[in-house]
Design an enzyme around this catalytic site. Structure first.
Site, PDB file in Angstrom:
ATOM      1  N   PRO A   1      42.648  42.309  32.128  1.00 36.23           N
ATOM      2  CA  PRO A   1      41.324  41.951  31.599  1.00 36.23           C
ATOM      3  C   PRO A   1      40.481  43.174  31.255  1.00 36.23           C
ATOM      4  CG  PRO A   1      41.849  40.601  33.499  1.00 36.23           C
ATOM      5  CD  PRO A   1      42.915  41.650  33.422  1.00 36.23           C
ATOM      6  N   CYS A   2      39.800  43.089  30.121  1.00 38.06           N
ATOM      7  CA  CYS A   2      38.941  44.193  29.684  1.00 38.06           C
ATOM      8  C   CYS A   2      37.502  43.985  30.130  1.00 38.06           C
ATOM      9  CB  CYS A   2      38.983  44.327  28.161  1.00 38.06           C
ATOM     10  SG  CYS A   2      38.249  42.909  27.294  1.00 38.06           S
ATOM     11  N   THR A   3      37.249  42.923  30.885  1.00 36.81           N
ATOM     12  CA  THR A   3      35.900  42.490  31.232  1.00 36.81           C
ATOM     13  C   THR A   3      35.012  43.622  31.727  1.00 36.81           C
ATOM     14  OG1 THR A   3      36.945  40.443  31.965  1.00 36.81           O
ATOM     15  CG2 THR A   3      34.616  40.743  32.516  1.00 36.81           C
TER      16      THR A   3
ATOM     17  N   ILE B   1      35.535  46.909  31.388  1.00 32.51           N
ATOM     18  CA  ILE B   1      35.732  48.157  30.650  1.00 32.51           C
ATOM     19  C   ILE B   1      35.015  48.100  29.313  1.00 32.51           C
ATOM     20  CG2 ILE B   1      37.438  49.772  29.718  1.00 32.51           C
ATOM     21  CD1 ILE B   1      39.502  48.431  31.514  1.00 32.51           C
TER      22      ILE B   1
END
Length: 535
Positions: free
Chosen positions: A144-146, A148
């Site tokens: 997940p890029c949440t 970043i």
């Protein structure tokens, strides 16, 4: 993409795969599309229950008929327990588990549908609950890029932080277990937002590379943009290819940017349901502004000179490539001006075109070329420079590139686009593209006060559809239809596209991996690309 190579008599390389953070399977599709690898997926891992349904429909052929005819279901209580054990349906943002036992009491066959989807995709669910994985030649990790992404709160990915992005280290835990068991994969692909290699997170990224080195892998990384890989979407993502040291030929390199000539208009549907069009009231909020290179917003033109209105309702004309679509777009999709009344005279269009030159003379540009691929944002329906999602309300030119597709969360954030056409009363012509050059000129004319009222009385603005968002990820309309037919709602389709990986990027990486490891005479698509082609 590489027709010449694919016409050769090539024997596909068989690879088994563990697809972690699998989403809707863009990783698998990309490698398959290369025509060079025969991928057998042993396991997937995802907790998003709607994504698992879409994956099963797209890659495993699951339909409602399949669900009805399957005759080897365990009891509903057993299915509920299994889905609970793998934490399917958990919502991290709310820290809320899905109540499968409650669903099991309902008369619908929904619990059978989710259970069968997990079975067909070999979905192991929550990665933090997986102790080990069987050997597979190829692992993918699109964590997940949440925490970043610049669109998020950027809480980071420290191993003990408990953030969504820190789930990367659960993947590393499984790799360390594989090393102990002598079952390390040959290849690993990691993908995430470009911000992972920014100054703020580069220490974490370098730590990841160091861990791969300790595990026995050589790593290669680069930032790829979808617009440079055959899809008209401005989507920058960092890709890591890790190759086990004992087999690495040390010749892997990344694809070179190229432009197919395909633009957003080339992936649009011909006939679009009326529900994707904004109301007349919403359309009349269309205001015109231009944006300087800095963060300050400069007014170039407006229907209403009231500054309070301008702060809330504006149209931006940016000097540069617009940010792309994100998974948060489902409540505010990027919009397009879809129709302009053909009663506007040609002489007016010529006059509008002339004002583009005058804009350049003043140092204001509504386009910026990066190579030969151009993305143009021509308007914004609402929002201010303080808007937390910089994409909210933006309107894009369909002649150019799509912005990055995101999950569309919060406030009608689906992409909106610009088209030219003539609408009949029944909407039969809605969404057809006749001349995207004309619409761009018209918007510019409004910027300078030419016949603003006449033009705005004859335009419609619509959202990109889920099918179009799927297409912008390198998938097909049919893929989206399969997911929709199994019961996945538009809201989730938008999110899935925004959370996905552009399949064309994976396809090119597959070509370069094949060339580096299996046939150094192979000519990759980007190496043989000669001129723009519109499919």
């Amino acid at each position: 993409m590489n027709i010449e190579n694919r016409n050769k008599s090539l024997t596909k390389v068989k690879l088994t795969a563990n697809i972690l953070f699998s989403g809707i399977g863009c990783q698998e599709r990309g490698f398959e599309n290369s025509g060079l690898f025969d991928i057998e997926v042993l396991n997937t891992s995802d907790i998003n229950k709607e994504s698992v349904l879409s994956y099963a429909a797209i890659h495993c052929g699951m339909t409602n008929e399949t669900v009805e005819k399957y005759n080897d279901y365990p009891s509903r209580e057993e299915m509920a327990q299994y889905l609970t054990d793998i934490n399917l349906g958990y919502e991290p943002e709310k820290n809320k588990k899905f109540d499968w036992f409650k669903l099991a009491k309902k008369k619908s066959n929904d619990i059978e549908k989710y259970w069968l989807a997990c079975k067909l995709t070999n979905n192991l669910g929550d990665i933090s609950r997986i102790d080990e994985l069987p050997y597979a030649d190829f692992w993918t990790c699109s964590f997940p890029c949440t925490d970043i992404s610049v669109a998020g709160k950027m809480k980071g990915l420290d191993p003990d932080s408990g953030t969504r992005s820190s789930l990367l280290w659960e993947n590393i835990k499984l790799l360390k277990r594989a090393k102990d068991d002598n079952t390390l994969p040959k290849y690993i692909m990691v993908e995430n937002v470009k911000n992972l290699v920014s100054k703020k997170f580069i220490k974490h990224f370098n730590n990841l590379i160091s861990v791969f080195d300790d595990l026995g892998f050589n790593t290669y990384w680069s930032v790829l943009n979808g617009k440079d890989c055959g899809v008209p979407q401005n989507r920058e993502r960092v890709f890591v290819i890790a190759i086990r040291k004992d087999i690495d030929n040390r010749t892997f390199d990344f694809p070179k940017p190229f432009d197919t000539g395909i633009r957003l208009k080339d992936v649009l549907e011909e006939n679009v349901d009326e529900k994707y069009y904004l109301s007349e009231v919403a359309t009349r909020k269309f205001k015109l502004f231009s944006e300087s290179k800095g963060s300050d917003i400069k007014v170039a033109g407006s229907l209403n000179p009231d500054k309070n209105v301008q702060d809330k309702v504006r149209v931006l004309d940016t000097d540069g490539v617009s940010q792309g679509l994100r998974a948060t777009d489902y409540k505010d999709p990027v919009k397009i001006v879809s129709c302009i009344d053909k009663s506007i005279k040609d002489t007016q269009m010529i006059e509008y075109a002339n004002c583009i030159t005058s804009r350049e003379d003043r140092g204001v540009s509504n386009r910026k070329s990066e190579g030969t691929a151009i993305l143009e944002q021509i308007g914004q329906l609402y929002g201010t420079e303080k808007e937390p999602n910089p994409q909210a309300g933006r309107v894009y030119n369909s002649e150019c590139l799509s912005p990055t597709i995101d999950t569309c969360s919060g406030g009608n954030r689906m992409p909106k686009i610009v088209q030219v056409g003539q609408v009949s009363n029944d909407g039969s012509q809605a969404g057809k593209v006749y001349s995207t050059e004309g619409i761009s000129q018209t918007i510019c004319a409004c910027t300078h006060g030419y016949a603003i009222g006449n033009i705005l009385d004859n335009i419609r603005i619509r959202k990109l559809t889920p099918r179009e968002c799927y297409k912008l990820m390198g998938l097909t309309f049919e893929d989206c239809d399969k997911a929709k037919d199994i019961g996945v709602a538009d809201t989730h389709l938008y999110k899935q596209a925004g959370n996905g990986i552009i399949t064309n990027c994976c396809e090119l990486l597959a070509e370069h991996l094949y060339k580096a490891q299996y046939d150094n005479t192979y000519i990759c698509t980007d190496e043989n690309f000669q001129k723009p082609q519109v499919e």
